[in-house]
Scaffold this active site. Structure first.
Site, PDB file in Angstrom:
ATOM      1  N   HIS A  53      42.298  32.447  36.941  1.00 35.07           N
ATOM      2  CA  HIS A  53      42.213  33.077  35.629  1.00 35.07           C
ATOM      3  C   HIS A  53      41.645  32.137  34.569  1.00 35.07           C
ATOM      4  O   HIS A  53      40.778  32.504  33.782  1.00 35.07           O
ATOM      5  CB  HIS A  53      43.594  33.578  35.197  1.00 35.07           C
ATOM      6  CG  HIS A  53      43.554  34.345  33.916  1.00 35.07           C
ATOM      7  ND1 HIS A  53      43.478  33.734  32.682  1.00 35.07           N
ATOM      8  CD2 HIS A  53      43.546  35.676  33.670  1.00 35.07           C
ATOM      9  CE1 HIS A  53      43.430  34.664  31.741  1.00 35.07           C
ATOM     10  NE2 HIS A  53      43.476  35.850  32.317  1.00 35.07           N
ATOM     11  N   PHE A  67      48.178  36.213  41.457  1.00 31.04           N
ATOM     12  CA  PHE A  67      49.353  36.770  42.115  1.00 31.04           C
ATOM     13  C   PHE A  67      49.242  38.279  42.253  1.00 31.04           C
ATOM     14  O   PHE A  67      49.407  38.842  43.310  1.00 31.04           O
ATOM     15  CB  PHE A  67      50.621  36.456  41.313  1.00 31.04           C
ATOM     16  CG  PHE A  67      51.158  35.089  41.517  1.00 31.04           C
ATOM     17  CD1 PHE A  67      51.436  34.636  42.793  1.00 31.04           C
ATOM     18  CD2 PHE A  67      51.412  34.250  40.445  1.00 31.04           C
ATOM     19  CE1 PHE A  67      51.954  33.371  42.998  1.00 31.04           C
ATOM     20  CE2 PHE A  67      51.927  32.986  40.634  1.00 31.04           C
ATOM     21  CZ  PHE A  67      52.198  32.537  41.909  1.00 31.04           C
ATOM     22  N   GLY A 104      45.927  43.405  38.955  1.00 26.41           N
ATOM     23  CA  GLY A 104      45.818  44.179  37.731  1.00 26.41           C
ATOM     24  C   GLY A 104      44.351  44.380  37.421  1.00 26.41           C
ATOM     25  O   GLY A 104      43.499  44.329  38.298  1.00 26.41           O
ATOM     26  N   HIS A 133      42.192  42.501  36.035  1.00 27.93           N
ATOM     27  CA  HIS A 133      41.288  41.393  36.358  1.00 27.93           C
ATOM     28  C   HIS A 133      40.738  41.523  37.774  1.00 27.93           C
ATOM     29  O   HIS A 133      39.563  41.279  38.017  1.00 27.93           O
ATOM     30  CB  HIS A 133      42.018  40.050  36.242  1.00 27.93           C
ATOM     31  CG  HIS A 133      42.350  39.671  34.825  1.00 27.93           C
ATOM     32  ND1 HIS A 133      41.536  39.972  33.769  1.00 27.93           N
ATOM     33  CD2 HIS A 133      43.402  38.994  34.303  1.00 27.93           C
ATOM     34  CE1 HIS A 133      42.069  39.504  32.649  1.00 27.93           C
ATOM     35  NE2 HIS A 133      43.207  38.923  32.943  1.00 27.93           N
TER      36      HIS A 133
END
Lengths: 124, 124
Positions: free
Chosen positions: B12, B73, B76, B78
């Site tokens: 990220h 993890f 979503g 992203h």
């Protein structure tokens, strides 16, 4: 009355509910491996419950000790600022609750070894 | 010329440089375990290089195939939107580069087993 502390898996949170699925799998894995262990999820933002709400719910259930596990890879502002501030607030609000916290899971070498194993075993 | 694809560990990103340290440890772990393997880091936001910049640099080094490992993890927006869009763009821009992607590391049970092991072994 020597029950283990309730485990709170504390994640970032996201808009998409599916984001939390791996954390729910971890909760199920822990409950299966240690029957009777209380494991709950809490989130920094975008998902419920927040960490303070989760702690309140656990207090209502009679928990006297909790251990918070930050499910974060890296140590950035969330773990260096937001999380310690939340912990300090919780400890002030609930002086009789024993609140412990582990390091972020991204600090555990075993986690990265598992990731490396998987990357290398998926073939080149 | 049957070299393995270069591995891109795609995270990220965060404002704090320390955030990327565990990903650098993973890179070192992979390089140590498979000498000669090219492993680079790339980020969605807040850190450099971006995924497109990383791919350009690998092309300049003569790489013909890359495998992107999303170090996230949860799944979503992203991973459901940003990442596929980036991949599609890269494939269009570099039609002769073989671009593969693994599932996000948070989809790998072994990773959560390692986390569960660690939580349970830290004592209650």
């Amino acid at each position: 009355m020597n029950t283990p502390p309730a485990i709170i898996l504390f994640g970032h949170g996201a808009r998409d509910p599916q984001w939390a699925e791996p954390m729910l799998r971890l909760k199920a894995m822990l409950e299966q491996r240690q029957p009777g262990l209380i494991v709950e999820l809490a989130f920094l933002e975008l998902m419920a419950p927040t960490l303070p709400d989760c702690v309140s719910q656990l207090l209502e259930r009679g928990c006297t000790a909790v251990k918070v596990v930050p499910v974060f890879f890296g140590k950035g502002a969330h773990l260096k600022k937001d999380f310690p501030a939340l912990l300090a607030e919780l400890r002030q609000q609930h002086p009789r609750l024993n609140i412990a916290a582990t390091d972020a899971v991204g600090q555990w070498d075993a986690v990265w070894r598992a990731i490396a194993d998987e990357i290398l075993s998926q073939g080149q």
